[in-house]
Design a protein around this motif. Sequence first.
Motif: not given
Length: 275
Positions: A114-119
Amino acid sequence: MDERTRLRLDVSYDGTDFSGWAAQPTRRTVAGVLTDTLDLVLGAGTATGLTVAGRTDAGVHATGQVCHLDLPTDVWREHDGRLLRRLARLLPTDVRVRAMTEVPADFDARFSATFRRYEYRVTDAVYGVQPLRRHEILAWPKPLDPDLLNAAAAGLVGEHDFAAYCRRKENATTLREVSRLDWRRDPDGILVATVQADAFCQAMVRSLVGAMLVAGDGRRPVDWPGTLLTRRERASEVTVAPAHGLTLVAVGYPDDPAEYARRADLTRRLRVPTA
């Protein structure tokens, strides 16, 4: 046909010495190293269908990568409880499989997400990056203002055609929905951009960061990154930020396993711009 079991693998890696995730015949990649190690433990070709949530580029790190693969059920039953420890002994120290979990057969690490999260981490310290963190932080030569960075980020949140920020691929859409994009300065002075979307096209996150940084140091107006969303071709004036500052930190999936297949079907549909 032999019964097979699908497994979810939670993976972390230091991308410094990898040519990205995807297997390449003459290059060291995360998928290649993982496949070779599984073949060594289980026998060549026993693990099949290795599929990743997000194919990171060369030099990009991950603390929250997810992939899936299939094993013959009898092999999984034989090795369950020991396989994770054996991988820990045999994998190189710059990649770790942190968990292996049996999941429904319709779980798809890529399409069920449902999502990908990067920093992305940046320092504007006058002395640069602390040596022990040089592989995960970009040194920026000018002072950065978090307020300016967040003002620039605000214009990029939402569903847009990010063609200006993507390396276009034939028959691939550049329409994406960015659900979170913000900056913070941690107590150690490091600036961290958090970028979350349903999916990303190639080089999109690093291009967004590159555009925001020149707004954050005052060389561009804060609305400049947002104005590029009217473009239908890659913006040549946007500099792609270096890979080493970027880390994939999380991939989200439906809470209810019964939703895996529906989400995968939804994701596979071609995204088209709304009128």
